[in-house]
Scaffold this motif. Sequence first.
Motif, PDB file in Angstrom:
ATOM      1  N   ASP A  24       0.815  -1.210   0.000  1.00  0.00           N
ATOM      2  CA  ASP A  24       0.000   0.000   0.000  1.00  0.00           C
ATOM      3  C   ASP A  24       0.854   1.268   0.000  1.00  0.00           C
ATOM      4  O   ASP A  24       0.419   2.322   0.428  1.00  0.00           O
ATOM      5  CB  ASP A  24      -0.958   0.011   1.184  1.00  0.00           C
ATOM      6  N   ARG A  25       2.103   1.146  -0.502  1.00  0.00           N
ATOM      7  CA  ARG A  25       3.023   2.285  -0.534  1.00  0.00           C
ATOM      8  C   ARG A  25       3.516   2.532  -1.959  1.00  0.00           C
ATOM      9  O   ARG A  25       3.727   1.597  -2.731  1.00  0.00           O
ATOM     10  CB  ARG A  25       4.253   2.037   0.345  1.00  0.00           C
ATOM     11  N   LEU A  60       2.398  10.740  -8.230  1.00  0.00           N
ATOM     12  CA  LEU A  60       1.580  10.183  -7.144  1.00  0.00           C
ATOM     13  C   LEU A  60       0.147   9.926  -7.614  1.00  0.00           C
ATOM     14  O   LEU A  60      -0.436   8.884  -7.293  1.00  0.00           O
ATOM     15  CB  LEU A  60       1.587  11.121  -5.937  1.00  0.00           C
ATOM     16  N   LYS A  61      -0.417  10.856  -8.358  1.00  0.00           N
ATOM     17  CA  LYS A  61      -1.780  10.678  -8.874  1.00  0.00           C
ATOM     18  C   LYS A  61      -1.861   9.436  -9.766  1.00  0.00           C
ATOM     19  O   LYS A  61      -2.810   8.651  -9.669  1.00  0.00           O
ATOM     20  CB  LYS A  61      -2.221  11.924  -9.644  1.00  0.00           C
ATOM     21  N   SER A  65      -2.317   7.918  -5.487  1.00  0.00           N
ATOM     22  CA  SER A  65      -2.056   8.615  -4.238  1.00  0.00           C
ATOM     23  C   SER A  65      -2.039  10.120  -4.490  1.00  0.00           C
ATOM     24  O   SER A  65      -2.510  10.582  -5.518  1.00  0.00           O
ATOM     25  CB  SER A  65      -0.714   8.136  -3.658  1.00  0.00           C
ATOM     26  N   SER A  66      -1.496  10.875  -3.543  1.00  0.00           N
ATOM     27  CA  SER A  66      -1.404  12.331  -3.694  1.00  0.00           C
ATOM     28  C   SER A  66      -0.410  12.884  -2.686  1.00  0.00           C
ATOM     29  O   SER A  66       0.051  12.164  -1.794  1.00  0.00           O
ATOM     30  CB  SER A  66      -2.776  12.985  -3.482  1.00  0.00           C
ATOM     31  N   HIS A  69      -0.817  12.289   1.027  1.00  0.00           N
ATOM     32  CA  HIS A  69      -0.566  10.951   1.553  1.00  0.00           C
ATOM     33  C   HIS A  69       0.926  10.641   1.699  1.00  0.00           C
ATOM     34  O   HIS A  69       1.285   9.502   2.015  1.00  0.00           O
ATOM     35  CB  HIS A  69      -1.252   9.897   0.689  1.00  0.00           C
ATOM     36  N   ALA A 123       4.803   7.430  -0.140  1.00  0.00           N
ATOM     37  CA  ALA A 123       3.430   7.823   0.194  1.00  0.00           C
ATOM     38  C   ALA A 123       2.542   6.591   0.332  1.00  0.00           C
ATOM     39  O   ALA A 123       2.821   5.536  -0.248  1.00  0.00           O
ATOM     40  CB  ALA A 123       2.865   8.743  -0.884  1.00  0.00           C
ATOM     41  N   GLU A 124       1.474   6.761   1.086  1.00  0.00           N
ATOM     42  CA  GLU A 124       0.454   5.729   1.208  1.00  0.00           C
ATOM     43  C   GLU A 124      -0.462   5.790  -0.014  1.00  0.00           C
ATOM     44  O   GLU A 124      -0.657   6.853  -0.597  1.00  0.00           O
ATOM     45  CB  GLU A 124      -0.412   5.971   2.433  1.00  0.00           C
ATOM     46  N   ILE A 125      -1.006   4.637  -0.367  1.00  0.00           N
ATOM     47  CA  ILE A 125      -2.050   4.589  -1.386  1.00  0.00           C
ATOM     48  C   ILE A 125      -3.338   4.327  -0.622  1.00  0.00           C
ATOM     49  O   ILE A 125      -3.520   3.248  -0.060  1.00  0.00           O
ATOM     50  CB  ILE A 125      -1.780   3.488  -2.423  1.00  0.00           C
ATOM     51  N   PRO A 126      -4.212   5.337  -0.555  1.00  0.00           N
ATOM     52  CA  PRO A 126      -5.443   5.158   0.227  1.00  0.00           C
ATOM     53  C   PRO A 126      -6.324   4.071  -0.370  1.00  0.00           C
ATOM     54  O   PRO A 126      -6.347   3.852  -1.572  1.00  0.00           O
ATOM     55  CB  PRO A 126      -6.105   6.524   0.180  1.00  0.00           C
TER      56      PRO A 126
END
Length: 127
Positions: A24-25, A60-61, A65-66, A69, A123-126
């Motif tokens: 999830d990263r 990230l997008k 992600s963004s 995050h 970053a995390e991926i929500p």
Amino acid sequence: MKVVYTPDAVPPLPVFSQATISGDRVYVSGNIGCTKDFKMVEGGVQAETRAALENLSIVLKAAGSSLEHIVKANIYMTDMKNEFQLMNEVYAQFFSPDKMPARTCVGVAYLPFGAAVEIECTAEIPK
């Protein structure tokens, strides 16, 4: 591991990817303030910081992600003594004061293409 690529961002050089996803990263490679054809943006460290963060946002997008995050950012600078505060002024504009990611900033002797700053992140991926 999944490799992330988006044509909307600065293309990666042949020896690395724009980012990779594991679990999830998302791990985003270093970004400097350049255009898609690797020309440095004009305007010094602040313009370069803005361009690097805008490109990070695009990657990230593409990874789902963004900027909000990001859990850890690493920044490399060639002139921390004189440009650290200038970089921070722009960096702070991209994050909510209550959601600043953990960060490390390191002074280095040289960056690709003569850049003043390079920024990478995890970053995390929500869900």
